[in-house]
Write an enzyme that holds these catalytic residues in place. Structure first.
Site, PDB file in Angstrom:
ATOM      1  N   ARG A 138       0.829  -1.219   0.000  1.00  0.00           N
ATOM      2  CA  ARG A 138       0.000   0.000   0.000  1.00  0.00           C
ATOM      3  C   ARG A 138       0.860   1.264   0.000  1.00  0.00           C
ATOM      4  O   ARG A 138       0.524   2.281  -0.619  1.00  0.00           O
ATOM      5  CB  ARG A 138      -0.911  -0.032   1.230  1.00  0.00           C
ATOM      6  N   HIS A 149       0.417   4.376  -2.487  1.00  0.00           N
ATOM      7  CA  HIS A 149       0.123   5.727  -2.001  1.00  0.00           C
ATOM      8  C   HIS A 149       1.243   6.711  -2.339  1.00  0.00           C
ATOM      9  O   HIS A 149       1.028   7.913  -2.369  1.00  0.00           O
ATOM     10  CB  HIS A 149      -0.131   5.718  -0.487  1.00  0.00           C
ATOM     11  N   ASN A 173      -3.557   8.702   4.578  1.00  0.00           N
ATOM     12  CA  ASN A 173      -2.388   8.142   5.276  1.00  0.00           C
ATOM     13  C   ASN A 173      -2.420   8.251   6.796  1.00  0.00           C
ATOM     14  O   ASN A 173      -1.835   7.415   7.492  1.00  0.00           O
ATOM     15  CB  ASN A 173      -1.107   8.822   4.770  1.00  0.00           C
ATOM     16  N   HIS A 187      -6.406  -5.898  -2.407  1.00  0.00           N
ATOM     17  CA  HIS A 187      -7.251  -5.983  -1.206  1.00  0.00           C
ATOM     18  C   HIS A 187      -7.574  -7.434  -0.846  1.00  0.00           C
ATOM     19  O   HIS A 187      -8.434  -7.690  -0.013  1.00  0.00           O
ATOM     20  CB  HIS A 187      -8.539  -5.177  -1.393  1.00  0.00           C
ATOM     21  N   THR A 188      -6.872  -8.361  -1.466  1.00  0.00           N
ATOM     22  CA  THR A 188      -6.973  -9.760  -1.060  1.00  0.00           C
ATOM     23  C   THR A 188      -6.205  -9.980   0.248  1.00  0.00           C
ATOM     24  O   THR A 188      -6.364 -10.995   0.907  1.00  0.00           O
ATOM     25  CB  THR A 188      -6.421 -10.696  -2.160  1.00  0.00           C
ATOM     26  N   THR A 240      -9.713 -15.688   2.731  1.00  0.00           N
ATOM     27  CA  THR A 240      -8.285 -16.022   2.906  1.00  0.00           C
ATOM     28  C   THR A 240      -7.545 -14.716   3.203  1.00  0.00           C
ATOM     29  O   THR A 240      -6.832 -14.195   2.348  1.00  0.00           O
ATOM     30  CB  THR A 240      -7.710 -16.687   1.638  1.00  0.00           C
TER      31      THR A 240
END
Length: 331
Positions: free
Chosen positions: A66, A70, A98, A197-198, A252
């Site tokens: 991430r 960002h 953030n 986003h897994t 998961t």
């Protein structure tokens, strides 16, 4: 016969040759071999420290991935997100996307410190983040890719860029797509990169609106599976608990795979910005279906899109600098 063998060898070499990962930028090229002579152990050092950090805390894989995202969406992949506030600089760490959520800075510090010992002022903080994002993905069970290198570090930050350019959890589909297009990324990149986003977590404050007041009419978001919503409400109340953490992929949560897309098709995406990929656009819906059905296809596209994202406006040549300390510009 000799000609035929030569021809076969040529075909073999073609098959083995990687796709050119040399990306032309304003001041030169990014290419995977950038540190082969100046700091041959650079990638090995990054990997060992990331592996240690992820072994200590699984969530760190998502945090480092991430951080790169960002960073790249604000002024390009130039490590501006790592700068602390000074008299002349207002840190991007204070921005809405953030504040209280960007993390992993200490891991980057540790990598930088080790690299400064190995080869002083050679490896940029921006390249460290690109490598750490790739290594984090692999350590979580995701795909690998060859990272083009040669980025340099910015001498400034942009708080407004951080507030405005990074997609927010409650943005509309069109707003998110526009933010991606402004970075030279398309709808395929948007859907594939959303697949990150897994892994990782999100705070209650990022999706509370969906549970209680999606459209300002005191009604929940009916595109969210209602039994899943009821479960979420137990730990994300109407008020309070802002920082309570929830896994982005409840199937998961620690494994990088295509469960995220399957969850979206069951209307169990945690964030509104995830679920709109299924409910608001037919092209993105078809892509979600493809990745949900084929994990290899998702991995392949994720790797391609990560290389593309890592190439957003890098500083090369004599632009920027190689920071000695990722948190501050050189004196």
């Amino acid at each position: 016969m000799a000609k035929y063998i030569h021809f076969l060898m040529g075909l073999t070499l073609l098959a083995l040759a990687p796709i050119c990962l040399c990306h032309k930028t304003y001041g030169g090229y990014l290419y995977p071999q950038f540190y082969d002579r100046s700091c041959p152990r650079a990638q090995e050092i990054v990997h060992s420290i990331v592996a240690k950090a992820v072994a200590k805390e699984t969530r760190m894989a998502a945090s480092l991935l991430r951080l790169h995202f960002h960073d790249c969406f604000v002024k390009g992949c130039d490590a501006s997100i790592l700068l602390d506030s000074t008299g002349a600089i207002t840190s991007e760490k204070r921005s809405n996307p953030n504040r209280n959520s960007a993390r992993g800075f200490e891991v980057i510090d540790e990598i930088k410190s080790a690299l400064e010992k190995e080869c002083p002022q050679t490896v940029s903080c921006a390249d460290i983040m690109a490598l750490a994002a790739r290594d984090s993905t692999v350590l979580a069970g995701g795909p690998s890719w060859v990272v083009p290198l040669g980025r340099r570090d910015s001498k400034g930050a942009s708080l407004s860029g951080s507030n405005n350019n990074i997609p927010a959890p409650n943005n509309t589909f069109q707003t998110i797509l526009t933010k991606f297009k402004l970075q030279g990324l398309d709808i395929v990149d948007l859907v594939a990169l959303s697949g990150s986003h897994t892994i990782g977590n999100s705070r209650c404050v990022s999706f509370r609106q969906r549970l209680y007041n999606q459209s300002g009419n005191s009604q929940p978001d009916f595109t969210l599976d209602q039994s899943y919503a009821a479960q979420l409400r137990t730990r994300c109340p109407r008020s309070g608990g802002d920082q309570n953490l929830f896994v982005l992929d409840f199937v998961t949560p620690k494994k990088f795979d295509n469960s995220y897309f399957k969850n979206l098709l069951s209307f169990k995406g945690l964030l509104s910005s995830d679920q709109v990929l299924v409910t608001k656009n037919t092209v993105s819906l078809e892509l979600v279906k493809k990745y949900a059905a084929d994990n290899d296809l998702f991995f392949e596209q994720f790797a391609v899109s990560m290389i593309k994202m890592g190439n957003i406006s890098p500083l090369t040549g004599s632009r920027g600098e190689i920071r000695k300390n990722c948190r501050k510009i050189n004196a």
